[in-house]
Design a protein around this motif. Sequence first.
Motif, PDB file in Angstrom:
ATOM      1  N   TYR A   1       0.756  -1.333  -0.008  1.00 20.53           N
ATOM      2  CA  TYR A   1       0.059   0.137  -0.148  1.00 20.53           C
ATOM      3  C   TYR A   1       0.757   1.163  -0.057  1.00 20.53           C
ATOM      4  CZ  TYR A   1       1.422   0.134   4.857  1.00 20.53           C
ATOM      5  OH  TYR A   1       1.932   0.195   5.983  1.00 20.53           O
ATOM      6  N   TRP A   2       0.255   2.246  -0.318  1.00 18.64           N
ATOM      7  CA  TRP A   2       0.662   3.794  -0.236  1.00 18.64           C
ATOM      8  C   TRP A   2      -0.334   4.624  -0.082  1.00 18.64           C
ATOM      9  CZ3 TRP A   2      -1.188   7.230  -3.409  1.00 18.64           C
ATOM     10  CH2 TRP A   2      -1.535   6.846  -4.643  1.00 18.64           C
TER      11      TRP A   2
ATOM     12  N   THR B   1      -4.204   2.125   7.957  1.00 23.05           N
ATOM     13  CA  THR B   1      -4.332   1.265   8.962  1.00 23.05           C
ATOM     14  C   THR B   1      -5.562   0.436   8.760  1.00 23.05           C
ATOM     15  OG1 THR B   1      -2.812   2.077  10.597  1.00 23.05           O
ATOM     16  CG2 THR B   1      -4.501   0.380  11.385  1.00 23.05           C
ATOM     17  N   GLU B   2      -6.733   1.210   8.574  1.00 28.91           N
ATOM     18  CA  GLU B   2      -8.175   0.863   8.423  1.00 28.91           C
ATOM     19  C   GLU B   2      -8.241   0.282   6.905  1.00 28.91           C
ATOM     20  OE1 GLU B   2     -12.410   3.093   8.027  1.00 28.91           O
ATOM     21  OE2 GLU B   2     -10.914   4.040   9.169  1.00 28.91           O
TER      22      GLU B   2
ATOM     23  N   PRO C   1      10.084   2.535   9.568  1.00 23.05           N
ATOM     24  CA  PRO C   1       9.231   2.183  10.887  1.00 23.05           C
ATOM     25  C   PRO C   1       7.599   2.443  10.973  1.00 23.05           C
ATOM     26  CG  PRO C   1      10.685   4.024  11.472  1.00 23.05           C
ATOM     27  CD  PRO C   1      10.730   3.552  10.056  1.00 23.05           C
ATOM     28  N   ALA C   2       7.142   3.437  10.175  1.00 19.49           N
ATOM     29  CA  ALA C   2       5.781   3.734  10.437  1.00 19.49           C
ATOM     30  C   ALA C   2       4.898   2.870   9.726  1.00 19.49           C
ATOM     31  CB  ALA C   2       5.399   5.283   9.931  1.00 19.49           C
ATOM     32  N   SER C   3       5.391   2.171   8.446  1.00 18.55           N
ATOM     33  CA  SER C   3       4.686   1.219   7.614  1.00 18.55           C
ATOM     34  C   SER C   3       4.598  -0.122   8.491  1.00 18.55           C
ATOM     35  CB  SER C   3       5.429   0.995   6.406  1.00 18.55           C
ATOM     36  OG  SER C   3       4.625   0.210   5.727  1.00 18.55           O
ATOM     37  N   GLY C   4       5.883  -0.438   9.326  1.00 22.94           N
ATOM     38  CA  GLY C   4       6.041  -1.533  10.216  1.00 22.94           C
ATOM     39  C   GLY C   4       4.913  -1.411  11.320  1.00 22.94           C
ATOM     40  N   ARG C   5       4.703  -0.404  11.746  1.00 21.24           N
ATOM     41  CA  ARG C   5       3.695   0.012  12.910  1.00 21.24           C
ATOM     42  C   ARG C   5       2.256  -0.440  12.511  1.00 21.24           C
ATOM     43  NH1 ARG C   5       7.117   4.148  14.081  1.00 21.24           N
ATOM     44  NH2 ARG C   5       6.116   5.523  13.270  1.00 21.24           N
TER      45      ARG C   5
ATOM     46  N   LEU D   1      14.832  -5.111   4.086  1.00 15.37           N
ATOM     47  CA  LEU D   1      13.456  -5.485   4.013  1.00 15.37           C
ATOM     48  C   LEU D   1      13.143  -6.085   5.224  1.00 15.37           C
ATOM     49  CD1 LEU D   1      12.146  -6.121   0.539  1.00 15.37           C
ATOM     50  CD2 LEU D   1      12.129  -4.097   1.525  1.00 15.37           C
ATOM     51  N   VAL D   2      12.121  -5.538   6.014  1.00 16.37           N
ATOM     52  CA  VAL D   2      11.337  -6.358   7.277  1.00 16.37           C
ATOM     53  C   VAL D   2      10.153  -7.032   6.649  1.00 16.37           C
ATOM     54  CG1 VAL D   2      10.541  -5.899   9.514  1.00 16.37           C
ATOM     55  CG2 VAL D   2      12.244  -4.177   8.559  1.00 16.37           C
TER      56      VAL D   2
END
Length: 186
Positions: A101-102, A114-115, A142-146, A172-173
């Motif tokens: 996503y973006w 998130t939704e 890290p925002a995407s990981g959250r 990549l995580v």
Amino acid sequence: MTYNPATQTIKTSRLILRLFTTEDALRVAELCNNDNIYKNTLYLPFPYKMDDALSWIRLHSHHFNENKKYEFAITDRISGELYGAIALSNNHHFNHGELAYWVGEEYWGTGYGTEAAKAVIDFAFQEKQYQKVFARCFVSNPASGRVLEKIGMKKEGILRQHVKKENEYIDLVCYGILSHEAAPSS
């Protein structure tokens, strides 16, 4: 999350996830022609032009109808304003898919990503009967990981220097969630 197969839409409390149309191309180009979006995505070109948006959008309906990939516009449930995009690939062989996503930078921090991601996880498990959904993000994002953790995904590991972007190898995580771990949205 409510999925309507006739209209190929997913509704949440604030959003409608729907297929893109060519009328969305200008707004997609405006949102994606952003260095901060580019830095945090694997495949978006930069600068991002109207032709990039059009060539991307033209494939969506075919991918959806062939059950290859489900690519949704993230839009406001009331106004229809376009906030971003979310996609779910379909690997029939392994019965899983990748979430990607973006969200336009002006909408960061609103919870729209998130939704939308939670709704697509529900779609994957309830409608498409996937066993697993996974996602990857840059270690520098890290925002995407959250977001992925908020929707119930677990960090599974790091692929070291796995991709090359702007002549730099990037870690990549990896995150994943299994069907039995997902709590359906209300």
